[in-house]
Design a protein around this motif. Structure first.
Motif, short mmCIF file in Angstrom:
data_model
loop_
_atom_site.label_atom_id
_atom_site.label_comp_id
_atom_site.label_asym_id
_atom_site.label_seq_id
_atom_site.Cartn_x
_atom_site.Cartn_y
_atom_site.Cartn_z
N GLY A 237 0.77 -1.22 0.11
CA GLY A 237 0.02 0.05 0.10
C GLY A 237 0.89 1.11 0.08
N THR A 238 0.23 2.38 -0.26
CA THR A 238 0.84 3.66 -0.41
C THR A 238 0.49 4.62 0.83
OG1 THR A 238 -0.35 4.46 -2.24
CG2 THR A 238 1.46 3.36 -2.67
N TYR A 239 1.09 5.75 1.03
CA TYR A 239 0.79 7.06 1.91
C TYR A 239 1.17 8.22 1.10
CZ TYR A 239 5.21 7.13 3.49
OH TYR A 239 6.67 7.33 3.76
N ASP A 240 0.34 9.27 1.49
CA ASP A 240 0.59 10.73 1.05
C ASP A 240 0.90 11.36 2.46
OD1 ASP A 240 0.68 13.06 0.15
OD2 ASP A 240 -1.19 13.12 -0.72
N PHE A 247 -5.50 5.79 4.48
CA PHE A 247 -4.42 5.03 3.68
C PHE A 247 -4.87 3.31 3.59
CE2 PHE A 247 -3.05 4.94 8.15
CZ PHE A 247 -2.95 3.85 8.23
N GLU A 248 -4.55 2.84 2.69
CA GLU A 248 -4.65 1.20 2.68
C GLU A 248 -3.32 0.41 2.96
OE1 GLU A 248 -6.08 0.52 -1.18
OE2 GLU A 248 -8.32 0.60 -0.69
N LEU A 249 -3.52 -0.46 3.95
CA LEU A 249 -2.54 -1.42 4.31
C LEU A 249 -2.68 -2.66 3.64
CD1 LEU A 249 -0.08 -1.88 6.44
CD2 LEU A 249 -1.96 -2.44 8.14
N THR A 250 -1.66 -3.02 2.75
CA THR A 250 -1.73 -4.59 2.40
C THR A 250 -0.80 -5.22 2.80
OG1 THR A 250 -2.87 -3.75 0.50
CG2 THR A 250 -1.77 -5.91 0.23
N PHE A 251 -1.07 -6.76 3.02
CA PHE A 251 0.07 -7.66 3.56
C PHE A 251 -0.07 -8.84 3.15
CE2 PHE A 251 -3.29 -6.84 6.82
CZ PHE A 251 -3.82 -8.01 7.22
#
Length: 272
Positions: A237-240, A247-251
């Motif tokens: 995922g990315t952050y600004d 934001f999105e957290l992917t694992f």
């Protein structure tokens, strides 16, 4: 067949021995055998983009001495993947001060060609004054970071799983969690597979130059072993940095195929 998740239960087997046998099993931290060991199995050398970074690797011994001792460390060149232009170890001889149990090996990092994707420095213990060494290695992950204020991406967030459930939600879906900061790391408490287990577990992710990296970590709700259950996503995922409202957290879920095949799981974090 639907998988069933269960909590791991540690079973302690107690064997009874004679008093004479027990009297021989005495740990002696003064006159006993000295064993040198790494304080932990892994650590991270975070190098600021176009800048530097420093890491102290802790090395310990099992006995105390009135004189200082030297632990010799070596680099496993074959196993290491980090470019030597990006780090310096000025002294592989670590001093354990008199009457102490620990010393430190310092690694200095510099961003000549450091990447966001981690590369490794693999260390071995070679010898210690008057003793033996543990054969376990220490692995340092070297990667580039971009500074983020510790006030950002902290506080109360509603987390919602946006990918399909795998036998139910992986974390505390639909609840508010509290994110805390430690440098670039963000940690929160959550249930692992709340449909089956009701003990919270900490979950950590790292903000790495606009990408969200999930280090390998354990689950406390498993089929057999929870070791290394969660890990980095195939596509993180990315952050600004200018907007921490969501934001999105992917694992990667069930990395070691403990209960089923690994799955890519994503959670949306919405600030409250």
């Amino acid at each position: 067949m639907k998988k069933i998740l269960t909590l791991m239960i540690a079973v302690i087997a107690i064997s009874f021995t004679s008093c004479e046998e027990n009297e021989n099993e005495v740990f002696d931290n003064v006159n006993g055998q000295t064993l040198a060991f790494f304080g932990n199995s892994a650590s991270s050398l975070q190098v600021v983009v176009d800048g530097t970074g420093t890491l102290d690797v802790q090395i310990g011994v099992t006995t105390v001495s009135s004189s200082e001792r030297t632990v010799v460390v070596s680099l496993d060149e074959e196993a290491s993947t980090a470019n030597t232009e990006n780090y310096t170890i000025s002294n592989y001889n670590v001093t354990i001060p008199a009457n102490e149990y620990f010393g430190t090996l310092t690694i200095e990092g510099v961003d000549n060609s450091v990447e966001i994707a981690a590369e490794t420095i693999v260390l071995n213990l070679e010898s210690v004054s008057g003793g033996i060494v543990d054969e376990a290695q220490h692995v340092v992950s070297v990667f580039q970071i971009c500074p983020v204020e510790e006030t950002l991406f902290t506080g109360s967030y509603l987390i919602t799983q946006t990918t399909p459930f795998v036998d139910g939600p992986s974390l505390s879906d639909g609840t508010v969690v509290e994110l805390t900061a430690d440098g670039l790391n963000r940690t929160f408490d959550t249930f692992n597979y709340p449909n089956y287990c009701s003990t919270t577990n900490s979950f950590t992710f790292t903000l790495v130059c606009n990408e969200i990296f999930v280090p390998t970590q354990d689950s406390n709700c498993v089929c057999n072993s929870g070791a290394g259950w969660f890990s980095a996503a195939a596509t993180p995922g990315t952050y600004d940095i200018s907007d921490d409202t969501s934001f999105e957290l992917t694992f990667t879920d069930d990395t070691e195929s403990d209960c089923s095949s690994p799955a890519q799981t994503t959670y949306l974090f919405t600030k409250q």
